[in-house]
Design a protein around this motif. Structure first.
Motif, mmCIF file in Angstrom:
data_model
loop_
_atom_site.group_PDB
_atom_site.id
_atom_site.type_symbol
_atom_site.label_atom_id
_atom_site.label_comp_id
_atom_site.label_asym_id
_atom_site.label_seq_id
_atom_site.Cartn_x
_atom_site.Cartn_y
_atom_site.Cartn_z
ATOM 1 N N SER A 25 8.611 -2.076 7.084
ATOM 2 C CA SER A 25 8.410 -3.009 6.666
ATOM 3 C C SER A 25 7.281 -3.673 6.690
ATOM 4 O O SER A 25 6.696 -4.462 6.492
ATOM 5 C CB SER A 25 9.728 -3.709 7.489
ATOM 6 O OG SER A 25 9.978 -3.699 8.784
ATOM 7 N N ASP A 26 6.430 -3.015 8.217
ATOM 8 C CA ASP A 26 5.213 -4.092 8.509
ATOM 9 C C ASP A 26 4.203 -2.438 9.605
ATOM 10 O O ASP A 26 4.388 -2.117 9.326
ATOM 11 C CB ASP A 26 5.509 -5.018 9.638
ATOM 12 C CG ASP A 26 4.967 -5.460 10.092
ATOM 13 O OD1 ASP A 26 3.735 -6.271 9.586
ATOM 14 O OD2 ASP A 26 4.993 -6.469 11.059
ATOM 15 N N ALA A 63 8.430 -4.895 0.577
ATOM 16 C CA ALA A 63 7.024 -5.545 1.670
ATOM 17 C C ALA A 63 5.848 -4.638 1.679
ATOM 18 O O ALA A 63 4.864 -5.106 2.325
ATOM 19 C CB ALA A 63 7.750 -4.715 2.947
#
Length: 478
Positions: A25-26, A63
């Motif tokens: 997600s990041d 994302a």
């Protein structure tokens, strides 16, 4: 890059040029560490959305755009990555509805930092080398193509060199080539023509270089500028825990070459081999190549001593190295890279080495003749050469401490040449080990033909075959 190639890279697992990051997600900070380490070393492949154990998790679809944007912004930010990089991450649907992000990082021409930290790559992963002066120097040397041996010593003059050694080098060069330019040069002119007297760009003063001192320096001169300099020759066949013979060499490179050649000839038998229809000393050709390599191509900035080691089944060498790649070198795709050009030039002029790249080919050729094996060359911060041997190469001629007894001293080595004596010695050893050994097995162990074994055994009056066929056995008479 196509999906099949990506899958193959993932299946091969993490290694020196492949790294997996979860980053679902990041994008995590350590991704930039790996970008720098790959760029500082040999380049590599980064996969986002893959676990360390090769499990493909994928990046969360919502994302992806943010990760791509954050990554591109960060690597172009000089406050984060310096100098900035320009990379294009790519999105691939590796499995139905599972997408990963793939980043190809090339090898860079400059040393890069992440948040002021210099990262390098090893098989264990990314390592911070910022405070390790030796590793940082090596990295800059790889990137800039600079040569440590060109270091100038303005305060040292010709009196720090061995004049007789320079004259000997001139004699060696002119003896090989008619009308060699060194023939009409004095000692200082020889050094200048070889790039061994240069100008220090910091002080603008002229002086002899480190290469000149290593090639022609007096022992005291070498120790004054390089106290860590050493070459270790070890023979380890009987006493495998320590050594049977050793020579610690702390002298100029030309004399070091002579001593290492003498050490090798002392402990390795010169097995008769043919190159076409001509007899050659494959042993001497191999020694010439591996010895010139550890002397001329080592990284002299390192305190790691060069090693030349003879064991029962192999010769191997180790020397510090400014690596331009990692892993085993292959003859079909080997690209030679000059390590210490001024030293290599002098070695070529006086006949201790050939053109760059020929050493690997020659070593491969003569190892096949000498032992039937294939040498290996491993590139890394420590460069390693391994030459496989047959028993006949290190077999000793003369009395043995064990069961061979006096018969060896009486019947081997008297009235026969060294090669025959060595082969007969090996035959006796193999019979003592297994009195049902076949001539074919002996021939294979000795790396000679079966006919050669038969011919030698007919000469050995102290060996007799008792019985018939496979039920018989060999006996050694006193």
């Amino acid at each position: 890059m196509i999906i099949q190639e990506l899958r193959k890279l993932i299946e091969s697992g993490e290694k020196i040029d492949v790294e997996f990051k979860r980053s679902r997600s990041d994008i995590t900070k350590d991704v930039y560490d790996t970008v720098c380490s790959f760029n500082n070393r040999n380049g590599g492949h980064i996969f986002l959305g893959v676990k360390d154990d090769r499990e493909i998790l994928g990046v969360e679809p919502e994302a992806i755009d943010k990760i791509l944007r954050d990554f591109t912004t960060a690597i172009n930010n000089a406050n984060k990555i310096y100098p900035p990089l320009y990379l294009t991450p790519e999105v691939y649907e590796i499995e139905p509805e599972i997408k990963i992000i793939y980043i190809r990082v090339p090898e860079g021409g400059q040393v890069r930092r992440h948040n002021g930290i210099i990262w390098d790559r090893t098989y264990e992963g990314d390592i911070d080398i910022t405070r390790n002066e030796e590793l940082v120097y090596k990295m800059y040397a790889r990137k800039q193509g600079s040569y440590y041996v060109n270091k100038v010593f303005p305060g040292l003059g010709m009196e720090f060199l061995n004049s007789d050694l320079i004259k000997r080098a001139r004699k060696m060069a002119t003896g090989r080539v008619d009308n060699h330019p060194w023939a009409i040069m004095n000692e200082e002119e020889i050094l200048r023509s070889s790039g061994l007297i240069l100008t220090d760009m910091e002080t603008y003063k002229e002086g002899i270089t480190l290469a000149a001192i290593l090639l022609f320096g007096k022992d005291s001169s070498i120790m004054s500028v390089m106290p860590q300099y050493k070459t270790d020759a070890i023979y380890r066949v009987e006493n495998v825990d320590r050594y049977d013979d050793r020579d610690v060499i702390i002298t100029n490179l030309i004399s070091s070459y002579d001593r290492l050649m003498e050490f090798g000839k002392k402990h390795l038998n010169d097995v008769f081999v043919l190159e076409g229809i001509q007899s050659v000393s494959a042993r001497d050709r191999i020694l010439r190549e591996v010895i010139s390599n550890i002397l001329a191509h080592r990284d002299f900035s390192s305190g790691f001593p060069a090693k030349f080691i003879i064991e029962k089944d192999k010769i191997y060498t180790e020397n510090s190295n400014l690596a331009h790649g990692i892993g085993e070198l292959r003859l079909d795709r080997f690209e030679p890279f000059p390590k210490n050009p001024p030293i290599s030039k002098v070695f070529r002029e006086i006949g201790l080495a050939d053109e760059l790249g020929s050493g690997m080919r020659n070593t491969n050729k003569y190892t096949k003749l000498y032992s039937g094996g294939i040498p290996s060359f491993d590139e890394g911060d420590i460069f390693k050469i391994t030459i496989p041997l047959k028993n006949i190469a290190t077999a000793k001629v003369g009395p043995e401490k064990e069961s061979v007894g006096q018969s060896v001293g009486q019947d081997v080595g008297q009235g026969v040449g060294q090669e025959e004596a060595v082969l007969q010695e090996l035959i006796l050893k193999l019979i003592n080990k297994n009195n049902r050994v076949t001539k074919k097995q002996i021939a294979k162990e000795a790396s000679v033909s079966e006919k050669t074994v038969e011919r030698q055994m007919k000469k050995m009056t102290n060996v007799k075959y008792v019985g018939r066929g496979y039920s018989g056995h060999w006996e050694i008479r006193d």
